[in-house]
Design an enzyme around this catalytic site. Structure first.
Site, PDB file in Angstrom:
ATOM      1  N   THR A 100      47.486  13.085  31.625  1.00  0.00           N
ATOM      2  CA  THR A 100      47.421  13.856  30.700  1.00  0.00           C
ATOM      3  C   THR A 100      48.604  14.774  29.667  1.00  0.00           C
ATOM      4  OG1 THR A 100      46.800  15.819  31.466  1.00  0.00           O
ATOM      5  CG2 THR A 100      44.999  14.497  30.978  1.00  0.00           C
ATOM      6  N   GLY A 101      49.457  15.100  30.786  1.00  0.00           N
ATOM      7  CA  GLY A 101      51.166  15.290  30.478  1.00  0.00           C
ATOM      8  C   GLY A 101      52.074  13.817  29.552  1.00  0.00           C
ATOM      9  N   ASP A 152      51.868  12.055  41.705  1.00  0.00           N
ATOM     10  CA  ASP A 152      50.492  12.468  42.051  1.00  0.00           C
ATOM     11  C   ASP A 152      50.108  13.171  43.059  1.00  0.00           C
ATOM     12  OD1 ASP A 152      47.277  10.688  41.234  1.00  0.00           O
ATOM     13  OD2 ASP A 152      47.353  12.253  42.195  1.00  0.00           O
ATOM     14  N   SER A 166      45.998  19.269  36.997  1.00  0.00           N
ATOM     15  CA  SER A 166      44.430  18.930  36.818  1.00  0.00           C
ATOM     16  C   SER A 166      44.323  18.792  35.217  1.00  0.00           C
ATOM     17  CB  SER A 166      43.647  20.023  37.492  1.00  0.00           C
ATOM     18  OG  SER A 166      42.048  19.891  36.703  1.00  0.00           O
ATOM     19  N   ALA A 225      46.902  27.817  39.701  1.00  0.00           N
ATOM     20  CA  ALA A 225      45.475  27.978  38.445  1.00  0.00           C
ATOM     21  C   ALA A 225      44.580  27.604  38.521  1.00  0.00           C
ATOM     22  CB  ALA A 225      46.594  27.195  37.089  1.00  0.00           C
ATOM     23  N   TYR A 239      34.970  19.803  37.004  1.00  0.00           N
ATOM     24  CA  TYR A 239      36.272  20.409  36.993  1.00  0.00           C
ATOM     25  C   TYR A 239      35.297  21.786  37.426  1.00  0.00           C
ATOM     26  CZ  TYR A 239      39.396  23.112  34.885  1.00  0.00           C
ATOM     27  OH  TYR A 239      40.333  24.047  34.145  1.00  0.00           O
TER      28      TYR A 239
END
Ligand code: UDP
Length: 307
Positions: A35-36, A56, A73, A112, A143
């Site tokens: 997603t980055g 990863d 994440s 986080a 999640y």
């Protein structure tokens, strides 16, 4: 300090890397780019104190560091429900691998975590001692429960090895560099209002959230990385101005002077009714306070989406 930031190419991660470089640290930014994006790192690429590692976070890694911040994440409901197994693995195996890096280096470890560990909370505001109300088999469980596992593993490393850990529970955060297709409410409403198409309010819009501007959040993360008092603590970070989703839709429309209508779509399953952080601990331990007003933060985010 030498700091490993997993998920460093993501929305919050890239802002954190930039701030840590500003503070003079050496930054190892690890990301698998699910997603980055490398565009988020453009301003840092040429900094000699910055290194990007395409990997990863679930893979073992050997690095000499003084601190680890594990941010990797997917975090948007749309993303983590699209990649549920990957999400569960990065928050379990990825947390293990990053904890191991910290343990081998006797480094500070910052997890986080998320307000999602409170699930659909029966207590408002949510303080850190509230154990939450999570559906372990619902669509958000990939999640919520994997972040809860990540917290449990981090707390176990603290007990077992005396590791210097800090668990931050991050509430809804917004700002520049959120992906256009991220699916969260702030980027959706801003893009819809700019395009003049209807703003999609899920349910009747009476559910609440409290929105924190990314610069404020990153300031809190940096304080937590350095503060002695933060060691062993679980700390909420966010903004405690609570509002309904419908109020947010009206505000975005008004600020952009948009002709868009508001349309009501079905409420996703297990969508939390109310969310508002109790920030007492962050204020006392970190001396931290969110300072960017919602209108100002939205204005900066709108500018970015326009660009
Ligand atoms: N939401 C909405 N319209 C959208 C996207 C989200 O009404 O286009 C609602 C969603 O149902 C939730 C709130 O806005 O009640 C915040 O959703 P988001 O996905 O930003 O994050 P969450 O807090 O659910 O993790």
């Amino acid at each position: 300090m030498k700091i490993l930031v997993t998920g460093g190419a993501g929305f919050i991660g890239s802002h954190l890397c930039a701030k840590l470089l500003d503070l003079g640290h050496v930054v190892y930014c690890l990301d698998n780019l699910c997603t980055g994006s490398v565009e988020n790192l453009e301003d840092m690429r040429d900094n000699p104190r910055f290194r990007f590692i395409l990997a990863d976070a679930t893979a073992p890694i050997t690095l000499e560091v003084d601190a680890v911040a594990h941010l990797a994440s997917p975090a948007s409901p749309v993303d983590y429900q699209r990649m549920p197994v990957q999400t569960m693995l990065v928050n379990s195996l990825g947390t293990y691998q990053s904890l191991e890096v910290a343990r081998k280096n006797s480094a500070r470890y910052l997890l986080a975590s998320t307000s999602e560990v409170y699930g659909d909370p029966l207590k408002v505001p949510q303080d850190e001692d509230y154990p939450g109300n999570v559906n372990p088999v619902g669509p958000r469980a990939c999640y919520d429960e994997s972040k809860r596992f990540a917290e449990a593993l981090t707390a176990t490393y603290r007990r077992l090895y005396g590791l210097e850990t800090v668990i931050l529970r991050i509430f809804n955060t917004y700002g520049p560099r959120m992906r256009r297709e991220d699916g969260r409410v702030v980027p959706n409403f801003i893009q819809q209002a700019l395009a003049g198409i209807p703003l999609t309010v899920y349910g009747d819009g009476t559910q609440t959230r409290s929105f924190c501007y990314v610069d404020d959040l990153v300031e809190g993360i940096c304080l937590a990385l350095e503060s002695e008092k933060a060691v062993g603590q679980v700390i909420n970070l966010g903004n405690d101005r609570e509002m309904t989703v419908l109020e947010l839709a009206r505000l975005v429309k008004e600020m952009l002077d948009s002709p868009s209508d508001i349309t009501f779509l079905p409420l996703p399953e297990d969508d939390p009714r109310r969310r508002k952080p109790d920030l007492t601990r962050a204020r006392e331990i970190l001396g931290w306070e969110p300072v960017t007003g919602l209108e100002e933060g939205l204005r900066r985010t709108m500018e970015w989406f326009r660009g």
